[in-house]
Scaffold this active site. Structure first.
Site, PDB file in Angstrom:
ATOM      1  N   CYS A  30       0.861  -1.180   0.000  1.00  0.00           N
ATOM      2  CA  CYS A  30       0.000   0.000   0.000  1.00  0.00           C
ATOM      3  C   CYS A  30       0.902   1.236   0.000  1.00  0.00           C
ATOM      4  O   CYS A  30       1.999   1.188  -0.559  1.00  0.00           O
ATOM      5  CB  CYS A  30      -0.959  -0.015   1.189  1.00  0.00           C
ATOM      6  SG  CYS A  30      -0.131  -0.049   2.788  1.00  0.00           S
ATOM      7  N   VAL A  31       0.488   2.304   0.641  1.00  0.00           N
ATOM      8  CA  VAL A  31       1.249   3.553   0.572  1.00  0.00           C
ATOM      9  C   VAL A  31       2.566   3.466   1.346  1.00  0.00           C
ATOM     10  O   VAL A  31       3.589   4.003   0.914  1.00  0.00           O
ATOM     11  CB  VAL A  31       0.404   4.731   1.120  1.00  0.00           C
ATOM     12  CG1 VAL A  31       1.209   6.032   1.096  1.00  0.00           C
ATOM     13  CG2 VAL A  31      -0.853   4.888   0.282  1.00  0.00           C
TER      14      VAL A  31
END
Length: 480
Positions: free
Chosen positions: A27-28
């Site tokens: 993810c981020v």
């Protein structure tokens, strides 16, 4: 050779090798692993890697915090491991193999509400701003509101309601769409189903609650009440689940060459009928009961006890994923009582976790490596997102986590004992005061100060006195 090749090779070995990886994505800020055997992962070894800021396990996934450069780390890991990554949704599906029935149920509920949260937050900010314009008498020595004195702001206030109404009154459309999306059925049918629950030809749910005469569809020998379910959560969820079940059922029995015609017809029409005859009324009763119990508990003589328990345990609920269920309760409270006394405690808990991280930044000043995660995590908490702070810092040391829980409990007691109500869900951090009803703003600010000061001071005291120090990793290994 990539920037993270060496660490990627070590992580592959420490995680149990290629054969222990069922799926991997990112993810981020985090690498997300679904492991065949989670016990094979050497958590201490992984967290000792220079590029790793921490790790935790949630919803069946082993997540390693790398930071903003996670995409490059992921590419280097894929190159050295030969493991092809999957999407986050595919990883979530694979992770469910590591979850029991209750965990899968909660994960499904979380994934239904997660896509709605950006709209709910925007709606909360809009209602909060409108609240400031039309309900806070700040002009002419506290006699007049901005809207009553300035036509421009009156127009802005009126215009913004179209967005607030779209988000909250027509919420069932978002819920039925999200249910269809989550379970892989036809999303436009979910949208159509939601519209049939809030159609203008139906008596508005608020009119029903106000005792207005209910129109009916008259079929001669029986009638059906034409009731709308604006802002209702549970009727929309029940209808959405029914649509999903019927669509999947008819897809199995209808020949493929007739599927496009017959499946939508036989799935949608019975669902709409059931929604207005059975599911809607049942969902209304269930939602009313839940909101009444929560509201009654918080406003009773023992409200302070309920508040202290909720304030203390909300952060652990975030770890389990159970906290997503509070969205439905908040929305039901807003619909039933014109506001929610639950959501302010959530905002206070988030603030408390950020304050504990702030204390760690103060105690560990000069630790530039840790500050790469602690400073953004504290800011994130104060803006309503606590996972980076909890998983990256507070649970790692445990004593700031407990200090934040204590501060959250004390702030929650003050909030509930003062009758603080929010008009809506908003940004679950310091900006959350915008969503608070005007007459309770001062008491909420006082509760916010408690959530800021108490965790900060307690974290420093726990550190200096050695209280709970050295327990963080043991707890992490035991429960995560």
């Amino acid at each position: 050779m990539g920037k993270y090749t060496e660490d990627a090779k070590k992580m592959l070995e420490l995680i149990g090798g290629k054969e222990n990886i069922s799926a991997v994505s990112h993810c981020v800020t985090r690498m997300r692993f679904v492991l065949v055997d989670p016990s094979k992962a050497d958590i201490k070894g992984i967290e000792a890697l220079k590029s790793v800021k921490g790790s935790f396990t949630q919803a069946g996934q082993f997540q390693v915090i790398v930071g903003n450069d996670v995409a490059n780390f992921y590419n280097d890991f894929a190159a050295v491991s030969g493991v092809e990554g999957v999407s986050k949704d595919a990883a979530k599906q694979a992770a469910k193999g590591n979850m029991n029935l209750a965990q899968r149920l909660l994960a499904n509920l979380a994934e239904i509400f997660a896509p709605l949260i950006p709209a709910l937050v925007v709606g909360g900010l809009i209602l909060g701003f409108r609240n400031f314009l039309e309900a806070v008498p700040i002009l002419n020595n506290g006699q007049d509101t901005i809207v009553s004195q300035y036509q421009f702001w009156a127009g802005v206030n009126h215009f913004l309601w179209i967005i607030g109404e779209a988000i909250f009154h027509f919420l069932p459309v978002g819920i039925t769409w999200s249910v269809a999306r989550k379970f892989g059925t036809t999303q436009i049918l979910g949208i159509v189903l939601g519209i049939t629950l809030v159609s203008p030809q139906l008596l508005n749910a608020y009119g029903v609650a106000g005792g207005a005469e209910i129109p009916q569809w008259d079929f001669g020998f029986f009638q059906i009440d034409m009731i709308g379910y604006q802002a209702q959560v549970i009727p929309a969820m029940l209808a959405g689940f029914t649509l999903v079940y019927l669509e999947k059922f008819f897809k199995k029995i209808v020949p493929e060459y007739l599927s496009m015609i017959l499946v939508p017809f036989f799935a949608l029409i019975p669902t709409v009928l059931l929604a207005h005859v059975v599911l809607g009324p049942i969902g209304w009763v269930i939602g009313d009961a839940i909101s009444s119990v929560v509201y009654g508990g918080l406003t009773s003589a023992f409200g302070w006890l309920f508040a202290s328990v909720f304030g203390f345990l909300y952060a652990p609920l975030v770890i389990t994923g159970l906290h997503h269920m509070t969205n439905a309760i908040d929305l039901q409270l807003m619909n039933e009582f014109g506001g929610t006394n639950l959501w302010p405690m959530i905002a206070l808990s988030n603030i408390a976790q950020g304050s504990a991280v702030l204390a760690i930044i103060f105690l560990h000043k000069g630790n530039k490596e840790e500050q790469q995660i602690s400073i953004p995590a504290a800011i994130s908490c104060y803006m309503g997102v606590t996972e980076p702070a909890m998983f990256g810092i507070n649970i790692k040391y445990i004593y700031p986590f407990v200090a934040a829980m204590i501060g959250s409990a004390l702030a929650a007691i003050v909030s509930v004992s003062s009758g603080v109500m929010a008009n809506s869900i908003g940004v679950g951090g310091i900006p959350g005061f915008l969503s608070i009803q005007p007459k309770y703003m001062l008491m909420f600010v006082i509760a916010m100060l408690i959530a800021i000061v108490v965790p900060f001071v307690l974290t420093i005291i726990f550190d200096k006195k050695g209280i709970l120090k050295g327990k963080g990793m043991d707890l992490k290994l035991k429960y995560f």
